[in-house]
Design an enzyme around this catalytic site. Structure first.
Site, PDB file in Angstrom:
ATOM      1  N   SER B  95       1.201  -1.163   0.165  1.00  0.00           N
ATOM      2  CA  SER B  95      -0.103  -0.242  -0.061  1.00  0.00           C
ATOM      3  C   SER B  95       0.882   0.775   0.208  1.00  0.00           C
ATOM      4  O   SER B  95       1.217   1.640   0.821  1.00  0.00           O
ATOM      5  CB  SER B  95      -0.879   0.053   1.219  1.00  0.00           C
ATOM      6  OG  SER B  95      -2.020  -0.854   1.455  1.00  0.00           O
ATOM      7  N   LYS B 170      -6.670   1.617  -2.348  1.00  0.00           N
ATOM      8  CA  LYS B 170      -6.616   1.724  -1.077  1.00  0.00           C
ATOM      9  C   LYS B 170      -7.123   2.864  -0.310  1.00  0.00           C
ATOM     10  O   LYS B 170      -7.182   2.597   0.781  1.00  0.00           O
ATOM     11  CB  LYS B 170      -5.678   0.447  -1.306  1.00  0.00           C
ATOM     12  CG  LYS B 170      -5.134   0.921   0.197  1.00  0.00           C
ATOM     13  CD  LYS B 170      -5.308   0.032   0.948  1.00  0.00           C
ATOM     14  CE  LYS B 170      -4.942  -0.703   2.112  1.00  0.00           C
ATOM     15  NZ  LYS B 170      -3.966  -1.738   2.776  1.00  0.00           N
ATOM     16  N   LYS B 238       0.635   5.969   8.249  1.00  0.00           N
ATOM     17  CA  LYS B 238       1.189   5.910   6.677  1.00  0.00           C
ATOM     18  C   LYS B 238       0.603   6.273   5.675  1.00  0.00           C
ATOM     19  O   LYS B 238       0.842   6.841   4.405  1.00  0.00           O
ATOM     20  CB  LYS B 238       1.996   4.560   6.630  1.00  0.00           C
ATOM     21  CG  LYS B 238       3.033   4.972   5.411  1.00  0.00           C
ATOM     22  CD  LYS B 238       2.287   3.595   4.318  1.00  0.00           C
ATOM     23  CE  LYS B 238       1.894   2.094   5.145  1.00  0.00           C
ATOM     24  NZ  LYS B 238       1.373   1.214   3.771  1.00  0.00           N
TER      25      LYS B 238
END
Lengths: 293, 293
Positions: B95, B170, B238
């Site tokens: 990701s 995502k 993140k």
């Protein structure tokens, strides 16, 4: 049972209809009937005032827009309080301030009556289908007495705790619903602005942890640009206002609720008070100069 | 098929295991094997470097923490790019940033190879069960070629669009998940601080529009004060960092994502980088001097 019903609006008239179909005798005040002529045909008895209704009925249900309207129907001239006698039960199914609710419950209690706050979630669709979620605050005995009536109107009926707790649960519900709608708006707008097809993104996300009825229903409304309610932004603003003023009184910061309220305010300023809550995406779009569809 | 797999971490080792069980021959680099000795027993072939893996395999999968690690494994010394020859396919299931992804895809394309971005959602539980949600960006032919491998690792596999769109989907997922967790935190904390039992409130709300897997699972973690991951706040930070810097580059305001990130930052500052994302409620509690439980 003889039941008074005050507030035959979009939701109330369906709820009252279920009670009549359940075999109960319903009373209302004359100013209510223009909104629900079909209930008169079904046997709704029409009296002059809320005071008359409270005199005639054992349980008096109110279903009105906000705190001031509940105060008026209960304690205004020829209001419910004037017609109460000890042993009766007042059930407020409106969505209003938990703090004011405790005050109303105290005043009703001083007249020897029980008070339940029993706000609902599920909208006019749930009211019509008799599948509302009902969150109840008040004494246990009163809850058990009124439970059969709740079961005629709702599917999930939960006794949360003492007076005010029903309204508190409802506000928690409205906070979570508003912020989840706002979450879907930020996610889909980000995806769209980054060049991805929001239809495909929504579809993929429905398989995972981001999945919710809100991604399903409100996400689709955002994509199809259909902002008819559903649930109106003006009503959601009313609920978030109660949540935010409650939070202020309690010494609590609700940062994302505050931002969602500002985004709803921006919609209302553009004439969107009557849009469905999913219209919140338009306030984000206005900031980005980008439209999802 | 001969498949390279680089990144045998918490999730990658399960995903690689499913590919081996599916009858494929898997290759990895020597530095990966200490993390997954059980795969060597199952037939995982160990080569010296990522370059060697790319030379041997037809399809090379990467599953590493973030953008810099993908860049390193692909384009660093003895990296994947050095071992590629035309016709091979690189599949990044990490990701990472959609913007960097488009750049990586372009560079891989210039070597005559295909590139798919195929990040997943579902965590180590989904990786182990082979039920991941996989969101794919890239050319249609490459997607169809790799689809049988995705089906061994995931349940919902969606081709969103061209390169970068998988990562965009995502990030949309991570935005919605973070903000829904934050929504549940604000709702339950409000209820608790107002004196209502959060257990009862959660129970009532699961029947209505506020219902979601997050209210179910993360709501319960908040109530039980169990903040073991699940999904770590550091990883969620993140992702939100990638979303927020992407939004900035795109000219987009994500106000509640920004606030959620600040609340995660507050958790990390108190040593909570390893807490589950539901620990976000602790940052709200710290502001209110009130604990849910």
């Amino acid at each position: 049972m003889e039941i008074g019903f005050l507030g035959l609006g979009i939701m109330g008239r369906y709820m009252a209809g279920h009670l009549i179909e359940g075999g109960h005798q319903l009373f209302t005040a004359i100013h209510e009937t223009p909104a629900a002529p079909e209930l008169v045909d079904k046997g709704l008895s029409v009296l002059e005032t809320a005071e008359d209704v409270a005199r005639k009925a054992q349980t008096i249900i109110t279903m009105v827009p906000d705190t001031p309207e509940v105060e008026e129907v209960l304690f205004g001239e020829h209001g419910v309080a004037a017609g109460l006698s000890p042993g009766k039960t007042v059930v407020d199914m409106s969505s209003i301030s938990p703090i004011a609710t405790r005050e109303f419950a105290k005043q009703i209690g001083e007249l020897g009556c029980d008070y339940l706050d029993a706000p609902v979630s599920g909208g006019d669709v749930g009211a019509k289908a008799g599948t509302l979620t009902i969150m109840v605050g008040g004494a246990d005995a009163a809850f058990r007495r009124v439970k059969p009536l709740f079961d005629l109107m709702g599917k999930t009926v939960t006794h949360i705790g003492p007076n005010g707790d029903g309204q508190t649960a409802k506000l928690a519900n409205q906070i979570i619903v508003a912020l989840t709608i706002e979450a879907v708006a930020e996610g889909l707008l980000f995806a769209s602005k980054a060049g991805a097809d929001p239809v495909k993104v929504r579809e993929a996300l429905l398989g995972g942890f981001a999945s919710s009825r809100i991604l399903e229903i409100h996400g689709e409304r955002m994509i199809n640009r259909v902002f008819e309610p559903g649930f109106r932004i003006d009503l959601h603003r009313k609920d978030l206002n109660n949540a935010l003023s409650g939070a202020r009184a309690l010494g609590l910061a609700l940062p994302n609720t505050a931002t969602a309220q500002e985004l709803f305010n921006a919609c209302a300023a553009r004439g969107g008070g009557g849009w469905d809550s999913s219209g919140i995406i338009r306030a984000l779009e206005a900031m980005a100069n980008h439209e999802l569809g």
